[in-house]
Design a protein around this motif. Structure first.
Motif, PDB file in Angstrom:
ATOM      1  N   LYS A 192      50.385  36.450  -7.759  1.00  0.00           N
ATOM      2  CA  LYS A 192      49.368  35.982  -6.814  1.00  0.00           C
ATOM      3  C   LYS A 192      49.876  36.079  -5.377  1.00  0.00           C
ATOM      4  O   LYS A 192      49.134  36.480  -4.462  1.00  0.00           O
ATOM      5  CB  LYS A 192      48.989  34.540  -7.137  1.00  0.00           C
ATOM      6  CG  LYS A 192      48.122  34.392  -8.372  1.00  0.00           C
ATOM      7  CD  LYS A 192      47.718  32.943  -8.556  1.00  0.00           C
ATOM      8  CE  LYS A 192      46.807  32.792  -9.782  1.00  0.00           C
ATOM      9  NZ  LYS A 192      46.394  31.372 -10.004  1.00  0.00           N
ATOM     10  N   ARG A 217      46.677  41.317   0.609  1.00  0.00           N
ATOM     11  CA  ARG A 217      45.396  41.031   1.240  1.00  0.00           C
ATOM     12  C   ARG A 217      45.569  40.654   2.698  1.00  0.00           C
ATOM     13  O   ARG A 217      44.771  41.062   3.573  1.00  0.00           O
ATOM     14  CB  ARG A 217      44.713  39.897   0.476  1.00  0.00           C
ATOM     15  CG  ARG A 217      43.282  39.644   0.934  1.00  0.00           C
ATOM     16  CD  ARG A 217      42.632  38.589   0.060  1.00  0.00           C
ATOM     17  NE  ARG A 217      41.297  38.297   0.531  1.00  0.00           N
ATOM     18  CZ  ARG A 217      40.514  37.343   0.025  1.00  0.00           C
ATOM     19  NH1 ARG A 217      40.963  36.608  -0.999  1.00  0.00           N
ATOM     20  NH2 ARG A 217      39.308  37.129   0.506  1.00  0.00           N
ATOM     21  N   LEU A 218      46.640  39.870   2.943  1.00  0.00           N
ATOM     22  CA  LEU A 218      46.918  39.483   4.329  1.00  0.00           C
ATOM     23  C   LEU A 218      47.219  40.707   5.187  1.00  0.00           C
ATOM     24  O   LEU A 218      46.753  40.819   6.328  1.00  0.00           O
ATOM     25  CB  LEU A 218      48.102  38.497   4.348  1.00  0.00           C
ATOM     26  CG  LEU A 218      48.560  38.022   5.736  1.00  0.00           C
ATOM     27  CD1 LEU A 218      47.436  37.282   6.442  1.00  0.00           C
ATOM     28  CD2 LEU A 218      49.795  37.128   5.614  1.00  0.00           C
ATOM     29  N   LEU A 220      48.208  38.099  -2.465  1.00  0.00           N
ATOM     30  CA  LEU A 220      47.819  37.473  -1.197  1.00  0.00           C
ATOM     31  C   LEU A 220      48.478  38.153  -0.003  1.00  0.00           C
ATOM     32  O   LEU A 220      47.872  38.314   1.069  1.00  0.00           O
ATOM     33  CB  LEU A 220      48.172  35.981  -1.232  1.00  0.00           C
ATOM     34  CG  LEU A 220      47.333  35.105  -2.178  1.00  0.00           C
ATOM     35  CD1 LEU A 220      47.908  33.694  -2.241  1.00  0.00           C
ATOM     36  CD2 LEU A 220      45.877  35.063  -1.704  1.00  0.00           C
ATOM     37  N   GLN A 221      49.736  38.554  -0.177  1.00  0.00           N
ATOM     38  CA  GLN A 221      50.439  39.235   0.906  1.00  0.00           C
ATOM     39  C   GLN A 221      49.776  40.577   1.223  1.00  0.00           C
ATOM     40  O   GLN A 221      49.592  40.946   2.388  1.00  0.00           O
ATOM     41  CB  GLN A 221      51.902  39.443   0.513  1.00  0.00           C
ATOM     42  CG  GLN A 221      52.764  40.062   1.624  1.00  0.00           C
ATOM     43  CD  GLN A 221      52.836  39.166   2.850  1.00  0.00           C
ATOM     44  OE1 GLN A 221      53.070  37.961   2.733  1.00  0.00           O
ATOM     45  NE2 GLN A 221      52.605  39.744   4.017  1.00  0.00           N
TER      46      GLN A 221
END
Length: 287
Positions: free
Chosen positions: A58, A65-66, A62-63
């Protein structure tokens, strides 16, 4: 795990001979409890490892996506800069276009004012001619053609058939025309002679209908000068049979085509001078 169990068995056999059954049972129970705790701890450890792997996945997602959001944000910033530049240029171009349209509309308005002024002068001239000439005769017409005032006179009121000598009645009519011309020093009078298509056969110095129409126009101009019109305002022209009002297919039509037209028109240089003056006024107003 297996080593622990073997050690426990060995210890059990060894102790069997040294301890009582009661103590041995207690030791077995404790061993079972220890194994249960170990199994529980192992399950929890595996669960924690699984949770850790999921959390790492996850976190990686998230990274990513960031990073994507940061890249998109940067693109939006760049696009915003470009859009701001385009919007500024567009606003400038629009403003210049609006100014150009305003200037063009003003020029059109000035020209319309000049043309309106000319139309007003034309209307006043028609009124003046009708008042001065004051004739209700089908052989004499006062009208406007393409913005130009003209008097159309049938050859019956000016000339004898096939002749360029003026009739007695012509002096009366041309005297009134001369009065109107004298009252309009800024105008010119173009006298235009027309005939039907019957070939001229009168002989003498005339060759054809073109000669006859030109001679008639010259005779009218000459008489206007005699009656006091300014020679500098007068023009004589012959059109012969080449510009008929109606087809020369009957005696009545031929009679209509035999005519003399007197155009009362503003001097073209003065008309353009009027427009030029309006343009100069426009330029001064724009500065």
């Amino acid at each position: 795990m297996k080593k622990i169990v073997l050690l426990a068995l060995c210890a059990g056999f060894t102790l069997t001979s040294c301890v009582s059954k009661k103590e041995f049972a207690a030791l077995q129970a404790k061993q079972q409890q220890t194994e249960d705790l170990l199994n529980t701890a192992t399950v929890k450890l595996n669960s924690c490892l699984t949770d850790r792997s999921t959390a790492l996945a996850k976190a990686e997602g998230l990274q990513n996506r960031l990073d994507d959001l940061k890249a998109s944000n940067q693109q939006l910033i760049e696009s915003s800069k470009d859009l701001t530049m385009l919007t500024t240029k567009g606003a400038d171009n629009l403003e210049r276009s609006l100014e150009s349209l305003k200037e063009r509309d003003l020029k059109i308005t000035r020209l319309q004012d000049a043309l309106t002024k000319k139309d007003s002068v034309t209307l006043a001239l028609v009124t003046s001619l009708k008042k001065e000439v004051g004739m209700d005769d089908q052989d004499i017409q006062i009208n406007v053609e393409k913005g130009v005032v003209f008097i159309s006179l049938s050859d019956k009121v000016l000339f004898k058939s096939g002749s360029y000598n003026l009739s007695t009645r012509a002096n009366e009519i041309l005297g009134k025309v001369a009065t109107v011309i004298n009252g309009k020093p800024d105008f010119e009078a173009l006298v235009e002679g027309h005939t039907d298509n019957v070939p001229y056969s009168g002989g003498g110095v005339l060759i054809d209908n073109l000669d006859l129409s030109a001679k008639r126009a010259a005779a009218v101009v000459r008489q206007l000068i005699t009656l006091g019109a300014n020679p500098a305002q007068l023009i004589a022209a012959g059109r012969g049979e080449f510009l008929p009002l109606v087809p020369n297919t009957s005696a009545e039509n031929k009679s209509l085509n035999r005519r003399t037209k007197i155009y009362i028109l503003p001097k073209i240089d003065q008309f353009y001078e009027m427009i030029e003056t309006e343009m100069k006024n426009l330029e001064k107003g724009g500065q």
